[in-house]
Design a protein around this motif. Structure first.
Motif, mmCIF file in Angstrom:
data_model
loop_
_atom_site.group_PDB
_atom_site.id
_atom_site.type_symbol
_atom_site.label_atom_id
_atom_site.label_comp_id
_atom_site.label_asym_id
_atom_site.label_seq_id
_atom_site.Cartn_x
_atom_site.Cartn_y
_atom_site.Cartn_z
ATOM 1 N N SER A 117 0.849 -1.183 0.000
ATOM 2 C CA SER A 117 0.000 0.000 0.000
ATOM 3 C C SER A 117 0.884 1.232 0.000
ATOM 4 O O SER A 117 1.968 1.231 0.557
ATOM 5 C CB SER A 117 -0.893 -0.009 1.236
ATOM 6 N N GLY A 118 0.405 2.258 -0.615
ATOM 7 C CA GLY A 118 1.258 3.421 -0.759
ATOM 8 C C GLY A 118 2.360 3.101 -1.749
ATOM 9 O O GLY A 118 2.254 2.174 -2.537
ATOM 10 N N SER A 126 0.200 13.873 -2.674
ATOM 11 C CA SER A 126 0.940 12.910 -1.881
ATOM 12 C C SER A 126 2.211 13.538 -1.338
ATOM 13 O O SER A 126 2.934 14.234 -2.059
ATOM 14 C CB SER A 126 1.299 11.697 -2.744
ATOM 15 N N TYR A 180 1.766 10.082 2.997
ATOM 16 C CA TYR A 180 0.390 10.527 3.131
ATOM 17 C C TYR A 180 -0.161 10.865 1.755
ATOM 18 O O TYR A 180 0.543 11.410 0.905
ATOM 19 C CB TYR A 180 0.289 11.760 4.035
ATOM 20 N N TYR A 181 -1.416 10.500 1.554
ATOM 21 C CA TYR A 181 -2.108 10.821 0.311
ATOM 22 C C TYR A 181 -3.532 11.199 0.652
ATOM 23 O O TYR A 181 -4.220 10.451 1.355
ATOM 24 C CB TYR A 181 -2.088 9.636 -0.653
ATOM 25 N N ARG A 232 -0.647 6.369 4.139
ATOM 26 C CA ARG A 232 -0.646 5.259 3.193
ATOM 27 C C ARG A 232 0.491 4.271 3.459
ATOM 28 O O ARG A 232 0.493 3.183 2.905
ATOM 29 C CB ARG A 232 -0.527 5.776 1.760
ATOM 30 N N ASP A 272 -0.281 8.647 -5.388
ATOM 31 C CA ASP A 272 0.402 7.953 -4.310
ATOM 32 C C ASP A 272 1.256 6.804 -4.844
ATOM 33 O O ASP A 272 1.472 5.820 -4.159
ATOM 34 C CB ASP A 272 -0.598 7.433 -3.277
#
Lengths: 111, 114
Positions: free
Chosen positions: A95-96, B31, B49-50, B55, B97
């Motif tokens: 994720s990310g 992001s 962060y998004y 995230r 992201d």
């Protein structure tokens, strides 16, 4: 877990000589590979990404999944190529989108 | 466009203190990621962060925290500073992201803990 290894901390070549900066990675999934560069007193910036299959400033890099490598190459080095080069990997499955960086190779191109 | 801006550029703190680092992304980038770069090493991922949501989080202790504001700027907070927290802290922004969209890095905040 993913890991990026750049075996050479320092690399010195003469202007006009070919240069190859080595990068090996460890990741079981489908990696996204990048080369970032930092010139003296400048910010870290993206040089190229494997998916684009592009040549930037004469540099190319080919992803070799069999050898888990993503070496950066340039046939004729220029003095302005002197910089710190970082190989980085992003894992599609996580994720990310974190980047895992190698420790970097300081390239010096001598006149 | 001023690019990714980070403040302050340099900071000296004492062990045990708290620090807040700030980052403003490129306009339109949603992001923000934070990286720690210790001298002689490559950057190490701390947070991403998004759209104001976390995230991803790297292998850092809970003393490290971050947040993203409605204007997409971000803060990195570090509590109970240790000598080992001395490093260059980099902020990177991107439209999406995903790393493939291309990260733009700031010039960093140099934190020295004494």
């Amino acid at each position: 877990a993913q890991r990026v290894t750049q075996p050479e901390k320092l690399l010195s070549v003469f202007k006009g000589a070919p240069v190859e900066l080595k990068c090996n990675y460890s990741y079981s999934g489908s990696p996204e590979l990048f080369w970032y560069v930092q010139y003296s007193r400048q910010r870290l910036q993206l040089l190229l990404r494997h998916i684009s299959r592009e040549s930037i400033k004469g540099f190319t890099a080919d992803l070799n999944k069999g050898e888990t490598s993503f070496h950066l190459k340039k046939p004729f080095a220029q003095e302005e190529d002197s910089a710190m080069y970082y190989c980085a990997l992003s894992a599609q499955e996580t994720s990310g989108s974190r980047l895992t960086f190698g420790e970097g190779t300081q390239l010096t191109v001598n006149p | 466009d001023a690019g990714v801006t980070q403040s302050p550029t340099h900071l000296i703190k004492t062990r045990g203190q708290h620090v807040t680092l700030r980052c403003s992304p490129i306009s339109g980038h949603k992001s923000v990621s934070w990286y720690q770069q210790v001298l002689g090493q490559g950057p190490q991922f701390i947070f991403q962060y998004y759209e104001k949501e976390e995230r991803g989080r790297g292998n850092f202790p809970d003393r490290f925290s971050a947040r993203q504001f409605p204007n997409y700027s971000s803060e990195l907070n570090v509590n109970a500073l240790l000598l080992g927290d001395s490093a260059l802290y980099l902020c990177a922004s991107s439209i999406l992201d995903r790393a493939l969209s291309g990260y733009t890095f700031g010039s960093g905040t140099r934190l020295t803990v004494v």
